[in-house]
Design a protein around this motif. Structure first.
Motif, PDB file in Angstrom:
ATOM      1  N   LEU A   1       0.801  -1.203   0.085  1.00  0.00           N
ATOM      2  CA  LEU A   1      -0.060  -0.038   0.023  1.00  0.00           C
ATOM      3  C   LEU A   1       0.860   1.147   0.022  1.00  0.00           C
ATOM      4  N   GLU A   2       2.051   1.335   0.686  1.00  0.00           N
ATOM      5  CA  GLU A   2       2.768   2.440   0.593  1.00  0.00           C
ATOM      6  C   GLU A   2       3.354   2.805  -0.516  1.00  0.00           C
ATOM      7  N   THR A   3       3.717   1.797  -1.419  1.00  0.00           N
ATOM      8  CA  THR A   3       4.176   2.091  -2.687  1.00  0.00           C
ATOM      9  C   THR A   3       3.191   2.649  -3.586  1.00  0.00           C
ATOM     10  N   ALA A   4       1.770   1.935  -3.240  1.00  0.00           N
ATOM     11  CA  ALA A   4       0.593   2.443  -4.357  1.00  0.00           C
ATOM     12  C   ALA A   4       0.193   3.914  -4.038  1.00  0.00           C
ATOM     13  N   ILE A   5       0.251   4.303  -2.703  1.00  0.00           N
ATOM     14  CA  ILE A   5      -0.020   5.682  -2.290  1.00  0.00           C
ATOM     15  C   ILE A   5       1.057   6.670  -3.085  1.00  0.00           C
ATOM     16  N   LYS A   6       2.212   6.176  -3.050  1.00  0.00           N
ATOM     17  CA  LYS A   6       3.204   7.183  -3.852  1.00  0.00           C
ATOM     18  C   LYS A   6       2.876   7.182  -5.244  1.00  0.00           C
ATOM     19  N   MET A   7       2.698   6.011  -6.042  1.00  0.00           N
ATOM     20  CA  MET A   7       2.078   5.968  -7.279  1.00  0.00           C
ATOM     21  C   MET A   7       1.022   6.755  -7.497  1.00  0.00           C
ATOM     22  N   ALA A   8       0.047   6.816  -6.534  1.00  0.00           N
ATOM     23  CA  ALA A   8      -1.310   7.513  -6.940  1.00  0.00           C
ATOM     24  C   ALA A   8      -0.917   9.091  -6.593  1.00  0.00           C
ATOM     25  N   LYS A   9      -0.108   9.469  -5.626  1.00  0.00           N
ATOM     26  CA  LYS A   9       0.147  10.749  -5.660  1.00  0.00           C
ATOM     27  C   LYS A   9       0.837  11.248  -7.184  1.00  0.00           C
TER      28      LYS A   9
ATOM     29  N   HIS B   1      -6.945   8.052  -6.344  1.00  0.00           N
ATOM     30  CA  HIS B   1      -6.191   9.062  -5.591  1.00  0.00           C
ATOM     31  C   HIS B   1      -5.838   9.133  -4.393  1.00  0.00           C
ATOM     32  N   SER B   2      -4.747   9.731  -3.694  1.00  0.00           N
ATOM     33  CA  SER B   2      -4.365   9.657  -2.405  1.00  0.00           C
ATOM     34  C   SER B   2      -5.088  10.483  -1.533  1.00  0.00           C
ATOM     35  N   VAL B   3      -5.466  10.153  -0.311  1.00  0.00           N
ATOM     36  CA  VAL B   3      -6.116  10.921   0.797  1.00  0.00           C
ATOM     37  C   VAL B   3      -5.206  10.929   1.864  1.00  0.00           C
ATOM     38  N   LYS B   4      -5.221  12.217   2.509  1.00  0.00           N
ATOM     39  CA  LYS B   4      -4.680  12.208   3.826  1.00  0.00           C
ATOM     40  C   LYS B   4      -5.406  12.798   4.762  1.00  0.00           C
ATOM     41  N   ALA B   5      -6.317  12.178   5.552  1.00  0.00           N
ATOM     42  CA  ALA B   5      -7.243  12.847   6.540  1.00  0.00           C
ATOM     43  C   ALA B   5      -6.333  13.400   7.802  1.00  0.00           C
ATOM     44  N   LYS B   6      -6.779  14.532   8.248  1.00  0.00           N
ATOM     45  CA  LYS B   6      -6.347  14.778   9.796  1.00  0.00           C
ATOM     46  C   LYS B   6      -6.103  13.862  10.621  1.00  0.00           C
ATOM     47  N   ASN B   7      -4.792  13.708  11.187  1.00  0.00           N
ATOM     48  CA  ASN B   7      -4.592  12.790  12.301  1.00  0.00           C
ATOM     49  C   ASN B   7      -4.858  11.292  12.157  1.00  0.00           C
ATOM     50  N   LYS B   8      -4.742  10.763  10.563  1.00  0.00           N
ATOM     51  CA  LYS B   8      -4.888   9.602  10.027  1.00  0.00           C
ATOM     52  C   LYS B   8      -4.027   9.184   9.149  1.00  0.00           C
ATOM     53  N   SER B   9      -3.582   8.052   8.943  1.00  0.00           N
ATOM     54  CA  SER B   9      -2.467   7.470   7.746  1.00  0.00           C
ATOM     55  C   SER B   9      -3.060   7.668   6.627  1.00  0.00           C
ATOM     56  N   PRO B  10      -2.080   8.184   5.600  1.00  0.00           N
ATOM     57  CA  PRO B  10      -2.379   8.183   4.236  1.00  0.00           C
ATOM     58  C   PRO B  10      -3.105   6.997   3.533  1.00  0.00           C
ATOM     59  N   HIS B  11      -4.042   6.881   2.670  1.00  0.00           N
ATOM     60  CA  HIS B  11      -4.493   5.789   2.030  1.00  0.00           C
ATOM     61  C   HIS B  11      -4.905   6.156   0.506  1.00  0.00           C
ATOM     62  N   ILE B  12      -5.314   5.254  -0.214  1.00  0.00           N
ATOM     63  CA  ILE B  12      -5.848   5.619  -1.596  1.00  0.00           C
ATOM     64  C   ILE B  12      -7.357   5.266  -1.662  1.00  0.00           C
ATOM     65  N   ARG B  13      -7.889   5.866  -2.557  1.00  0.00           N
ATOM     66  CA  ARG B  13      -9.307   5.793  -2.727  1.00  0.00           C
ATOM     67  C   ARG B  13      -9.425   5.869  -4.388  1.00  0.00           C
ATOM     68  N   THR B  14     -10.612   5.031  -4.814  1.00  0.00           N
ATOM     69  CA  THR B  14     -10.754   5.190  -6.099  1.00  0.00           C
ATOM     70  C   THR B  14     -11.743   6.363  -6.445  1.00  0.00           C
ATOM     71  N   ASN B  15     -11.741   6.865  -7.609  1.00  0.00           N
ATOM     72  CA  ASN B  15     -12.512   8.148  -7.970  1.00  0.00           C
ATOM     73  C   ASN B  15     -14.004   7.800  -7.816  1.00  0.00           C
ATOM     74  N   PRO B  16     -14.843   8.472  -7.314  1.00  0.00           N
ATOM     75  CA  PRO B  16     -16.106   8.297  -7.153  1.00  0.00           C
ATOM     76  C   PRO B  16     -16.823   8.252  -8.534  1.00  0.00           C
ATOM     77  N   ASP B  17     -17.642   7.024  -8.621  1.00  0.00           N
ATOM     78  CA  ASP B  17     -18.292   6.599  -9.925  1.00  0.00           C
ATOM     79  C   ASP B  17     -19.843   6.084  -9.444  1.00  0.00           C
ATOM     80  N   LYS B  18     -20.403   5.641 -10.350  1.00  0.00           N
ATOM     81  CA  LYS B  18     -21.718   4.986 -10.366  1.00  0.00           C
ATOM     82  C   LYS B  18     -21.474   3.301  -9.903  1.00  0.00           C
ATOM     83  N   SER B  19     -20.211   2.728 -10.218  1.00  0.00           N
ATOM     84  CA  SER B  19     -19.972   1.532 -10.053  1.00  0.00           C
ATOM     85  C   SER B  19     -19.186   1.180  -8.549  1.00  0.00           C
ATOM     86  N   LYS B  20     -19.841   0.246  -8.098  1.00  0.00           N
ATOM     87  CA  LYS B  20     -19.164  -0.186  -6.630  1.00  0.00           C
ATOM     88  C   LYS B  20     -18.150  -1.350  -6.744  1.00  0.00           C
TER      89      LYS B  20
END
Length: 74
Positions: free
Chosen positions: A30-38, A46-65
């Motif tokens: 996941l660490e490598t994937a986060i760098k790649m997403a950035k 895309h990469s996300v870094k919420a306040k006081n949380k570890s960075p993570h990646i998320r898929t872009n919003p769309d109609k498909s789950k």
């Protein structure tokens, strides 16, 4: 050139820890994937870094789950 995530793995807490890209037989940390997403190297992600949380990646919003990382880890 961007890569596409086709599978994911979770730890015992349900957190995504690894992803697998189309064309690869092994999983990437996941660490490598986060760098790649950035750097914009993973499509629909895309990469996300919420306040006081570890960075993570998320898929872009769309109609498909089906392309959400949680779904890819099942």
């Amino acid at each position: 050139m961007t890569k596409q995530i086709i599978a994911a793995r979770k730890n015992s807490k349900g957190n995504i820890t690894k992803v697998r890209f189309k064309g690869n037989s092994t999983f990437t940390s996941l660490e490598t994937a986060i760098k790649m997403a950035k750097r914009g190297q993973i499509e629909n992600t895309h990469s996300v870094k919420a306040k006081n949380k570890s960075p993570h990646i998320r898929t872009n919003p769309d109609k498909s789950k089906t392309n959400n990382l949680d779904e890819l880890a099942k």
